[in-house]
Motif scaffolding. Structure first.
Motif, mmCIF file in Angstrom:
data_model
loop_
_atom_site.group_PDB
_atom_site.id
_atom_site.type_symbol
_atom_site.label_atom_id
_atom_site.label_comp_id
_atom_site.label_asym_id
_atom_site.label_seq_id
_atom_site.Cartn_x
_atom_site.Cartn_y
_atom_site.Cartn_z
ATOM 1 N N ASP A 123 11.614 8.457 -11.549
ATOM 2 C CA ASP A 123 12.563 7.338 -11.517
ATOM 3 C C ASP A 123 12.630 6.798 -10.087
ATOM 4 O OD1 ASP A 123 14.557 5.541 -12.132
ATOM 5 O OD2 ASP A 123 16.128 7.059 -12.354
ATOM 6 N N ILE A 124 11.684 5.926 -9.753
ATOM 7 C CA ILE A 124 11.547 5.452 -8.368
ATOM 8 C C ILE A 124 12.528 4.307 -8.128
ATOM 9 C CG2 ILE A 124 9.962 4.530 -6.628
ATOM 10 C CD1 ILE A 124 7.723 6.030 -8.123
ATOM 11 N N ARG A 125 13.726 4.705 -7.763
ATOM 12 C CA ARG A 125 14.818 3.796 -7.401
ATOM 13 C C ARG A 125 15.802 4.624 -6.587
ATOM 14 N NH1 ARG A 125 19.337 5.196 -9.972
ATOM 15 N NH2 ARG A 125 19.094 6.428 -11.846
ATOM 16 N N ASP A 126 16.685 3.965 -5.883
ATOM 17 C CA ASP A 126 17.661 4.694 -5.067
ATOM 18 C C ASP A 126 18.468 5.650 -5.943
ATOM 19 O OD1 ASP A 126 18.786 5.212 -2.521
ATOM 20 O OD2 ASP A 126 20.581 4.095 -3.112
ATOM 21 N N GLY A 127 18.461 6.917 -5.602
ATOM 22 C CA GLY A 127 19.174 7.944 -6.353
ATOM 23 C C GLY A 127 18.382 8.531 -7.497
ATOM 24 N N GLY A 128 17.145 8.046 -7.725
ATOM 25 C CA GLY A 128 16.320 8.523 -8.826
ATOM 26 C C GLY A 128 15.744 9.906 -8.561
ATOM 27 N N GLY A 162 11.795 1.022 2.915
ATOM 28 C CA GLY A 162 11.450 2.427 3.068
ATOM 29 C C GLY A 162 11.965 3.296 1.944
ATOM 30 N N TYR A 163 11.579 4.559 2.010
ATOM 31 C CA TYR A 163 12.051 5.547 1.053
ATOM 32 C C TYR A 163 12.016 6.921 1.707
ATOM 33 C CZ TYR A 163 6.969 5.899 0.153
ATOM 34 O OH TYR A 163 5.611 6.019 0.279
ATOM 35 N N GLY A 164 12.695 7.867 1.086
ATOM 36 C CA GLY A 164 12.723 9.220 1.611
ATOM 37 C C GLY A 164 13.572 10.119 0.751
ATOM 38 N N TRP A 165 13.828 11.319 1.258
ATOM 39 C CA TRP A 165 14.614 12.306 0.534
ATOM 40 C C TRP A 165 15.218 13.288 1.515
ATOM 41 C CZ3 TRP A 165 9.408 11.351 -0.426
ATOM 42 C CH2 TRP A 165 8.518 12.173 0.277
ATOM 43 N N SER A 166 16.241 13.987 1.062
ATOM 44 C CA SER A 166 16.867 15.031 1.854
ATOM 45 C C SER A 166 17.232 16.167 0.915
ATOM 46 C CB SER A 166 18.118 14.492 2.557
ATOM 47 O OG SER A 166 18.679 15.490 3.375
ATOM 48 N N ASP A 167 16.435 17.220 0.941
ATOM 49 C CA ASP A 167 16.607 18.336 0.018
ATOM 50 C C ASP A 167 16.247 19.645 0.703
ATOM 51 O OD1 ASP A 167 17.265 16.998 -2.522
ATOM 52 O OD2 ASP A 167 15.267 16.122 -2.345
ATOM 53 N N PRO A 168 16.709 20.772 0.136
ATOM 54 C CA PRO A 168 16.274 22.075 0.657
ATOM 55 C C PRO A 168 14.765 22.234 0.482
ATOM 56 C CG PRO A 168 18.190 22.317 -0.775
ATOM 57 C CD PRO A 168 17.713 20.893 -0.917
ATOM 58 N N LEU A 169 14.164 23.030 1.364
ATOM 59 C CA LEU A 169 12.738 23.336 1.268
ATOM 60 C C LEU A 169 12.549 24.459 0.254
ATOM 61 C CD1 LEU A 169 11.864 23.305 5.075
ATOM 62 C CD2 LEU A 169 11.466 21.488 3.403
ATOM 63 N N GLY A 170 11.588 24.301 -0.646
ATOM 64 C CA GLY A 170 11.370 25.291 -1.699
ATOM 65 C C GLY A 170 11.055 26.674 -1.170
ATOM 66 N N VAL A 189 0.840 -1.203 0.000
ATOM 67 C CA VAL A 189 0.000 0.000 0.000
ATOM 68 C C VAL A 189 0.875 1.253 0.000
ATOM 69 C CG1 VAL A 189 -1.734 1.308 1.309
ATOM 70 C CG2 VAL A 189 -1.937 -1.185 1.100
ATOM 71 N N LEU A 190 1.931 1.260 0.800
ATOM 72 C CA LEU A 190 2.805 2.428 0.933
ATOM 73 C C LEU A 190 3.548 2.752 -0.357
ATOM 74 C CD1 LEU A 190 3.990 4.532 2.931
ATOM 75 C CD2 LEU A 190 5.770 2.842 3.459
ATOM 76 N N SER A 191 3.798 1.759 -1.189
ATOM 77 C CA SER A 191 4.553 1.989 -2.426
ATOM 78 C C SER A 191 3.668 1.996 -3.670
ATOM 79 C CB SER A 191 5.658 0.939 -2.569
ATOM 80 O OG SER A 191 5.097 -0.360 -2.659
ATOM 81 N N THR A 221 15.463 14.029 -4.944
ATOM 82 C CA THR A 221 16.293 12.865 -5.229
ATOM 83 C C THR A 221 15.943 11.860 -4.142
ATOM 84 O OG1 THR A 221 18.049 14.221 -6.160
ATOM 85 C CG2 THR A 221 18.643 11.983 -5.457
ATOM 86 N N ILE A 222 15.481 10.688 -4.544
ATOM 87 C CA ILE A 222 14.936 9.740 -3.573
ATOM 88 C C ILE A 222 15.991 8.738 -3.094
ATOM 89 C CG2 ILE A 222 14.137 8.151 -5.347
ATOM 90 C CD1 ILE A 222 11.689 7.548 -3.608
#
Length: 192
Positions: free
Chosen positions: A85-90, A116-124, A65-67, A108-109
């Motif tokens: 591009d749902i893969r590591d680094g996509g 699990g999955y996630g991201w680390s990016d600046p906030l727009g 369900v989560l994915s 960048t995921i």
């Protein structure tokens, strides 16, 4: 400055969504809380949000369900899915629905199939701030899974604004709790 109006999200009853519901062959695990949430101060400009909920389903059922990003809007009022591009680094675009707008956010995921999955990016809206957002599942037993959603906000808001990591963390925690409760309801309704 208020980023989100959570009043529109309170149409679901979180207490009902996290009430204990166990399949006949799945007994509760003594001492485990059904849900939890907190914001930790890690420094002047760094706050960590941690939320979790126990779901009466297997880890693979929760992951399914989560994915399933295409069907996410049918049960989630906030996180509407992800494309790309749902893969590591996509490179992906994540869609969030807020009471006053829909936001499509490039990321960048980090992706670990079945975990699990996630991201680390600046906030727009605050480019000197970043978030490190993670969705993660953890099997507790053969038919019970802990879902965790956590985020670490770091940095400073736009000059002259009242935006702080403490403020964003408190605001985000409410949205994450709603998503967690909706995920629990969606998974348990599908597999029980």
């Amino acid at each position: 400055m208020k980023l989100l109006n959570l009043t529109a999200f309170t149409s679901i009853t979180i207490a009902t969504a996290i009430a204990p519901a166990f399949a006949k062959d799945c007994a509760p695990v003594d001492g485990l809380p059904l849900s939890g949430y907190r914001v930790d101060t890690m420094g002047e400009n760094q706050h960590h949000v941690h939320t979790e909920v126990l779901i009466n389903a297997t880890a693979s059922e929760v992951w399914g369900v989560l994915s399933d990003f295409k069907n996410m809007p049918s049960w989630s009022t906030t996180f509407q899915g992800m494309v790309g591009d749902i893969r590591d680094g996509g490179q992906v675009t994540v869609t969030y629905k807020f009471p006053d707008r829909v936001a499509e956010i490039p990321h960048t995921i980090s992706y670990n199939e079945g975990v699990g999955y996630g991201w680390s990016d600046p906030l727009g809206f605050a480019p000197k701030m970043a978030d490190n957002h993670v969705f993660e599942i953890e099997p507790v037993s053969e038919c019970l899974t802990r879902f965790k959603q956590y985020d670490t906000f770091t940095g400073v808001g736009p000059e002259g604004s009242e935006i702080t990591t403490a403020f964003i963390s408190q605001d985000a925690m409410g949205v994450y709790r709603i998503f967690n409760a909706e995920l629990k309801v969606a998974v348990e309704a599908k597999f029980q």
